[in-house]
Design a protein around this motif. Structure first.
Motif, PDB file in Angstrom:
ATOM      1  N   GLN A 100      28.150 -14.888  39.479  1.00  0.00           N
ATOM      2  CA  GLN A 100      27.392 -13.699  39.090  1.00  0.00           C
ATOM      3  C   GLN A 100      27.596 -13.358  37.623  1.00  0.00           C
ATOM      4  O   GLN A 100      26.669 -12.871  36.955  1.00  0.00           O
ATOM      5  CB  GLN A 100      27.788 -12.512  39.979  1.00  0.00           C
ATOM      6  N   GLU A 101      28.783 -13.600  37.098  1.00  0.00           N
ATOM      7  CA  GLU A 101      29.009 -13.363  35.666  1.00  0.00           C
ATOM      8  C   GLU A 101      28.193 -14.325  34.827  1.00  0.00           C
ATOM      9  O   GLU A 101      27.665 -13.941  33.770  1.00  0.00           O
ATOM     10  CB  GLU A 101      30.493 -13.502  35.348  1.00  0.00           C
ATOM     11  N   MET A 102      28.071 -15.570  35.255  1.00  0.00           N
ATOM     12  CA  MET A 102      27.254 -16.522  34.512  1.00  0.00           C
ATOM     13  C   MET A 102      25.813 -16.031  34.425  1.00  0.00           C
ATOM     14  O   MET A 102      25.171 -16.112  33.363  1.00  0.00           O
ATOM     15  CB  MET A 102      27.307 -17.899  35.174  1.00  0.00           C
ATOM     16  N   ILE A 103      25.297 -15.498  35.522  1.00  0.00           N
ATOM     17  CA  ILE A 103      23.932 -14.969  35.514  1.00  0.00           C
ATOM     18  C   ILE A 103      23.839 -13.744  34.600  1.00  0.00           C
ATOM     19  O   ILE A 103      22.873 -13.588  33.843  1.00  0.00           O
ATOM     20  CB  ILE A 103      23.499 -14.625  36.951  1.00  0.00           C
ATOM     21  N   LYS A 104      24.846 -12.894  34.646  1.00  0.00           N
ATOM     22  CA  LYS A 104      24.868 -11.722  33.762  1.00  0.00           C
ATOM     23  C   LYS A 104      24.863 -12.144  32.300  1.00  0.00           C
ATOM     24  O   LYS A 104      24.111 -11.603  31.482  1.00  0.00           O
ATOM     25  CB  LYS A 104      26.099 -10.872  34.063  1.00  0.00           C
ATOM     26  N   TYR A 105      25.692 -13.130  31.946  1.00  0.00           N
ATOM     27  CA  TYR A 105      25.744 -13.596  30.559  1.00  0.00           C
ATOM     28  C   TYR A 105      24.425 -14.247  30.146  1.00  0.00           C
ATOM     29  O   TYR A 105      23.999 -14.114  29.003  1.00  0.00           O
ATOM     30  CB  TYR A 105      26.879 -14.601  30.377  1.00  0.00           C
ATOM     31  N   LYS A 106      23.807 -14.926  31.103  1.00  0.00           N
ATOM     32  CA  LYS A 106      22.524 -15.547  30.794  1.00  0.00           C
ATOM     33  C   LYS A 106      21.502 -14.520  30.317  1.00  0.00           C
ATOM     34  O   LYS A 106      20.667 -14.787  29.465  1.00  0.00           O
ATOM     35  CB  LYS A 106      21.999 -16.279  32.034  1.00  0.00           C
ATOM     36  N   HIS A 107      21.569 -13.309  30.881  1.00  0.00           N
ATOM     37  CA  HIS A 107      20.612 -12.267  30.533  1.00  0.00           C
ATOM     38  C   HIS A 107      21.061 -11.414  29.343  1.00  0.00           C
ATOM     39  O   HIS A 107      20.430 -10.387  29.051  1.00  0.00           O
ATOM     40  CB  HIS A 107      20.371 -11.356  31.741  1.00  0.00           C
ATOM     41  N   SER A 108      22.105 -11.817  28.664  1.00  0.00           N
ATOM     42  CA  SER A 108      22.607 -11.017  27.549  1.00  0.00           C
ATOM     43  C   SER A 108      21.583 -10.892  26.433  1.00  0.00           C
ATOM     44  O   SER A 108      21.014 -11.886  25.971  1.00  0.00           O
ATOM     45  CB  SER A 108      23.885 -11.656  26.981  1.00  0.00           C
ATOM     46  N   THR A 109      21.375  -9.651  25.983  1.00  0.00           N
ATOM     47  CA  THR A 109      20.479  -9.406  24.849  1.00  0.00           C
ATOM     48  C   THR A 109      21.252  -8.917  23.619  1.00  0.00           C
ATOM     49  O   THR A 109      20.663  -8.395  22.674  1.00  0.00           O
ATOM     50  CB  THR A 109      19.399  -8.372  25.216  1.00  0.00           C
ATOM     51  N   ARG A 110      22.558  -9.061  23.647  1.00  0.00           N
ATOM     52  CA  ARG A 110      23.387  -8.650  22.508  1.00  0.00           C
ATOM     53  C   ARG A 110      22.944  -9.392  21.252  1.00  0.00           C
ATOM     54  O   ARG A 110      22.728 -10.598  21.272  1.00  0.00           O
ATOM     55  CB  ARG A 110      24.845  -8.972  22.805  1.00  0.00           C
ATOM     56  N   MET A 111      22.796  -8.654  20.155  1.00  0.00           N
ATOM     57  CA  MET A 111      22.400  -9.254  18.882  1.00  0.00           C
ATOM     58  C   MET A 111      23.640  -9.577  18.056  1.00  0.00           C
ATOM     59  O   MET A 111      24.251  -8.687  17.470  1.00  0.00           O
ATOM     60  CB  MET A 111      21.477  -8.315  18.105  1.00  0.00           C
ATOM     61  N   GLU A 112      23.992 -10.842  18.015  1.00  0.00           N
ATOM     62  CA  GLU A 112      25.141 -11.273  17.223  1.00  0.00           C
ATOM     63  C   GLU A 112      24.963 -10.920  15.752  1.00  0.00           C
ATOM     64  O   GLU A 112      25.927 -10.561  15.064  1.00  0.00           O
ATOM     65  CB  GLU A 112      25.323 -12.790  17.385  1.00  0.00           C
ATOM     66  N   LEU A 113      23.735 -10.985  15.283  1.00  0.00           N
ATOM     67  CA  LEU A 113      23.465 -10.676  13.874  1.00  0.00           C
ATOM     68  C   LEU A 113      23.837  -9.232  13.543  1.00  0.00           C
ATOM     69  O   LEU A 113      24.332  -8.946  12.450  1.00  0.00           O
ATOM     70  CB  LEU A 113      21.989 -10.925  13.568  1.00  0.00           C
ATOM     71  N   ALA A 114      23.617  -8.322  14.483  1.00  0.00           N
ATOM     72  CA  ALA A 114      23.952  -6.915  14.236  1.00  0.00           C
ATOM     73  C   ALA A 114      25.447  -6.744  14.014  1.00  0.00           C
ATOM     74  O   ALA A 114      25.881  -5.938  13.182  1.00  0.00           O
ATOM     75  CB  ALA A 114      23.485  -6.056  15.408  1.00  0.00           C
ATOM     76  N   ASP A 115      26.249  -7.502  14.752  1.00  0.00           N
ATOM     77  CA  ASP A 115      27.703  -7.397  14.605  1.00  0.00           C
ATOM     78  C   ASP A 115      28.176  -7.869  13.237  1.00  0.00           C
ATOM     79  O   ASP A 115      29.256  -7.484  12.784  1.00  0.00           O
ATOM     80  CB  ASP A 115      28.399  -8.207  15.703  1.00  0.00           C
ATOM     81  N   ARG A 116      27.382  -8.691  12.556  1.00  0.00           N
ATOM     82  CA  ARG A 116      27.774  -9.212  11.246  1.00  0.00           C
ATOM     83  C   ARG A 116      27.384  -8.292  10.089  1.00  0.00           C
ATOM     84  O   ARG A 116      27.960  -8.368   9.017  1.00  0.00           O
ATOM     85  CB  ARG A 116      27.134 -10.585  11.003  1.00  0.00           C
ATOM     86  N   LEU A 117      26.378  -7.437  10.309  1.00  0.00           N
ATOM     87  CA  LEU A 117      25.813  -6.705   9.177  1.00  0.00           C
ATOM     88  C   LEU A 117      25.903  -5.179   9.287  1.00  0.00           C
ATOM     89  O   LEU A 117      25.988  -4.487   8.270  1.00  0.00           O
ATOM     90  CB  LEU A 117      24.342  -7.106   8.987  1.00  0.00           C
ATOM     91  N   LEU A 118      25.863  -4.653  10.509  1.00  0.00           N
ATOM     92  CA  LEU A 118      25.762  -3.195  10.645  1.00  0.00           C
ATOM     93  C   LEU A 118      26.994  -2.452  10.139  1.00  0.00           C
ATOM     94  O   LEU A 118      26.873  -1.338   9.599  1.00  0.00           O
ATOM     95  CB  LEU A 118      25.504  -2.818  12.098  1.00  0.00           C
ATOM     96  N   ASP A 119      28.162  -3.015  10.321  1.00  0.00           N
ATOM     97  CA  ASP A 119      29.378  -2.302   9.929  1.00  0.00           C
ATOM     98  C   ASP A 119      29.427  -2.034   8.425  1.00  0.00           C
ATOM     99  O   ASP A 119      30.099  -1.089   7.980  1.00  0.00           O
ATOM    100  CB  ASP A 119      30.619  -3.090  10.353  1.00  0.00           C
ATOM    101  N   GLU A 120      28.701  -2.808   7.646  1.00  0.00           N
ATOM    102  CA  GLU A 120      28.607  -2.560   6.203  1.00  0.00           C
ATOM    103  C   GLU A 120      27.335  -1.811   5.842  1.00  0.00           C
ATOM    104  O   GLU A 120      27.333  -0.991   4.920  1.00  0.00           O
ATOM    105  CB  GLU A 120      28.679  -3.878   5.436  1.00  0.00           C
TER     106      GLU A 120
END
Length: 683
Positions: free
Chosen positions: A462-482
């Protein structure tokens, strides 16, 4: 007596001891055909029948295009397609491929074609009149279509190269293989997740094929007579589009009616063909086509009006369909690799898992053996006036990057080069030719993929299916904090309000995510290649690039993006699903997921619509999550549904599940199928 009669009705003509006396298709509630063949040939016949029932108009058009006669059948708009198909020699080569088939497998192809023809004959009212012109279909058509799809769409894409359309759709995929040591259940698991356009020859057809010696579930590209991504009781595999150089463009130096090669003038092979083009009044116009070939291959007019010859891998490998078929019949790693080692499949990464606990990543494909140059060199146009650039061989299986049972317990590919398939890294690119695959930056989607696997040491099904549906934006984690602190210092109130929206945003592209629209519009206003303070580093592939290179320009871009979002949608924090919609036929639902370049694992690529919203063009198409328990546990989804025929109830009928981030249970036992049975056909 009564009980025996009822039981016979329930199980049809199936006998577990002696097999099937007849061939049948059991159709479930989502339009998935469960084909039960009394023998393999009958299963192919039924599979052709089923595809015709679900996609008849589409596949006839595709076969017409593969013949290079679509203009004759369907009109002027197909002329460029016919010119490409004829210039590449697809119809003639398909005939030679057909003659080269194993006689038994050739019978299977003929049976699939017969299933198509018989369905069309018995259900003529279900087929467009225009499409009927392509009938009857034969085994050569299947190979021409396969060749057009694999060698002349995936390996070399005509839509950009030959100007058949202005923009070539993007093709990509995610794939995971998880070993027992990394699985919560102690069973190996597999995730299949191709991202292809939601139309045309890219559509997937989900199917269950059963016959003596095979019980395989998966998906075929529409019109192809075997499953390309599949699993059985013992093993499974998926494909991703790999960073593969399977074709090369040679610039020719014209001279005296021919071309220069090693200091001499060589004559072109020249052939004149006549194309027929259907006119509005149904008459046929003749169009002359002059096909030229150099020692390299067929000649086209490339960009900047250069005369270019194409050399494409796999044209002398006619048995890709039989290889896929045998991969689906394999029961262990040895049998599976025996099929793989034939190298009939011209490209695609293979991610594999099995019941015995093995996982494997293979950078599969026919890779030319070059005497010079790296991947970047061969990605451009190379000189065609010398034999030093003319390759004649491809690498054998043992030369290809391959990882079996890595210490990490997991493998991933998100269209990144093979070097980043797992961490700690197992493959050293220094040990392979520099042209084998690029040493390019790991995409944000691939980084997100690897991080989800690495950060959870015991992943459940079930976790694999949950991760498959992840919409987290990795790019946001690189730029938003600045970006956010700098934006909050701005004198512009709109920019400060935008910063507040981005601060409270969950950094996902779920339907109710507020801030995702603003962030995506801001990304479209900046140049990502110039935006990072720290560039990507091969030694830190999962944490770079990072930081803002130019905060001032970033704030200016934020102001421009915020202006557009507020004006267009009335609020800076408009929910993602209000702007990005799951529009398909008459369906219109809030979307989740987005552009993989944003670092989203759940990929959807959108196009603008007339009302300022966006609708999907391509992305998550067929999805399968498999755990190799006993019995196998599996869930799947075909995003756009399993049919395109106008009267079908299965056009888009899985989009509600898609919108809820859900998969369907895969039905594989007759008891499960009977409980969800809509129609039974005996053939």
């Amino acid at each position: 007596m009564i009980f025996s009669f009822i039981l016979t009705l329930l199980v049809g003509s199936y006998n577990p001891t002696f097999g099937l006396r007849t061939t049948e298709i059991l159709w479930d509630t989502y339009g998935i055909p469960h084909v039960y063949g009394k023998d393999a040939q009958s299963a192919f016949y039924a599979f052709g029948w089923a595809q015709m029932q679900s996609h008849g108009n589409l596949i006839l058009r595709l076969y017409g295009q593969a013949r290079g006669r679509a203009g004759e059948y369907f009109g002027e708009k197909y002329l460029k397609s016919d010119q490409w198909v004829r210039t590449m020699g697809i119809p003639v080569r398909a005939r030679s491929w057909y003659n080269a088939q194993n006689p038994k497998f050739r019978q299977y192809l003929d049976a699939f074609a017969a299933g198509i023809n018989t369905y069309a004959q018995q259900h003529a009212d279900q087929i467009d009149e225009e499409a009927k012109a392509v009938l009857p279909i034969n085994g050569v058509d299947l190979l021409a279509h396969t060749q057009r799809v694999l060698n002349f769409t995936f390996v070399v894409d005509p839509r950009d190269l030959a100007g058949i359309s202005d923009k070539a759709p993007s093709v990509g995929s995610n794939g995971w293989a998880i070993a027992p040591a990394h699985s919560a259940s102690g069973n190996a698991m597999l995730l299949a997740n191709p991202h292809l356009p939601w139309s045309n020859l890219f559509l997937w057809y989900e199917t269950h094929l059963t016959a003596p010696g095979i019980n395989t579930y998966g998906a075929a590209l529409v019109g192809v007579p075997v499953l390309a991504i599949a699993f059985n009781d013992y093993l499974g595999w998926t494909h991703t589009v790999n960073t593969h150089d399977g074709w090369d463009a040679y610039e020719l130096t014209l001279s005296d009616g021919g071309y220069r090669f090693d200091g001499k003038v060589k004559a072109f092979e020249t052939e004149e063909q006549i194309l027929k083009v259907k006119q509005n009044d149904a008459t046929l116009r003749s169009e002359k086509l002059v096909v030229k070939r150099s020692i390299h291959g067929p000649v086209i007019k490339g960009k900047d009006n250069k005369t270019v010859a194409l050399r494409v891998v796999g044209l002398d490998h006619p048995n890709v369909l039989e290889q896929w078929w045998d991969m689906g019949r394999a029961t262990n790693l040895t049998e599976f690799e025996t099929a793989l080692k034939r190298l009939q499949l011209p490209m695609f990464t293979v991610l594999y898992a099995d019941r015995e606990g093995h996982i494997m990543h293979l950078f599969n494909g026919l890779v030319p053996v070059h005497s010079q140059g790296d991947f970047e060199y061969w990605s451009g146009i190379v000189p065609g006036n010398t034999s030093t650039t003319l390759w004649t061989k491809t690498h054998p299986y043992h030369d290809l990057p391959r990882v079996l049972d890595p210490p990490s317990g997991w493998l991933q590919n998100a269209n990144d080069p093979p070097w980043t398939t797992t961490f700690p890294q197992v493959l050293n690119p220094d040990k392979y030719p520099s042209y084998m695959a690029p040493r390019s930056p790991m995409s944000f989607r691939a980084q997100r993929s690897a991080k989800m696997l690495a950060e959870d040491e015991q992943i459940s099904f079930q976790e694999m299916i949950k991760y498959k549906h992840s919409t987290r934006m990795e790019l946001a984690d690189r730029l938003l904090d600045e970006l956010i602190p700098v934006a909050r210092e701005s004198n512009n109130s709109l920019v400060r309000r935008a910063a507040d929206v981005l601060q409270t945003w969950d950094r996902q592209a779920d339907a109710n995510s507020r801030g995702a629209v603003l962030f995506s519009f801001w990304v479209n206003k900046i140049d990502l290649d110039e935006s990072f303070a720290i560039p990507w580093n091969e030694k830190s592939p999962l944490t770079t690039p990072d930081g803002l290179a130019d905060p001032k320009n970033a704030v200016t871009a934020l102001n421009a993006a915020a202006t557009i979002v507020e004006k267009s949608y009335g609020a800076l924090d408009v929910p993602w699903g209000e702007v990005f919609r799951l529009r398909y036929q008459k369906i219109d639902l809030p979307a989740n997921g987005g552009d993989g370049n944003l670092g989203i694992f759940r990929v959807l690529d959108f196009a603008p619509t007339s009302d300022g919203r966006f609708a999907p063009l391509e992305g998550d198409s067929y999805v399968a999550a498999i755990e190799f328990s006993n019995p196998v546990k599996a869930m799947a989804l075909t995003s756009y549904g399993n049919a395109t025929q106008p009267k079908s109830q299965h056009i888009g009928d899985q989009l509600k599940l898609f919108a809820r981030k859900e998969l369907r249970q895969v039905l594989r036992t007759r008891q499960e199928i009977q409980a969800n049975l809509v129609k039974r056909e005996v053939l």
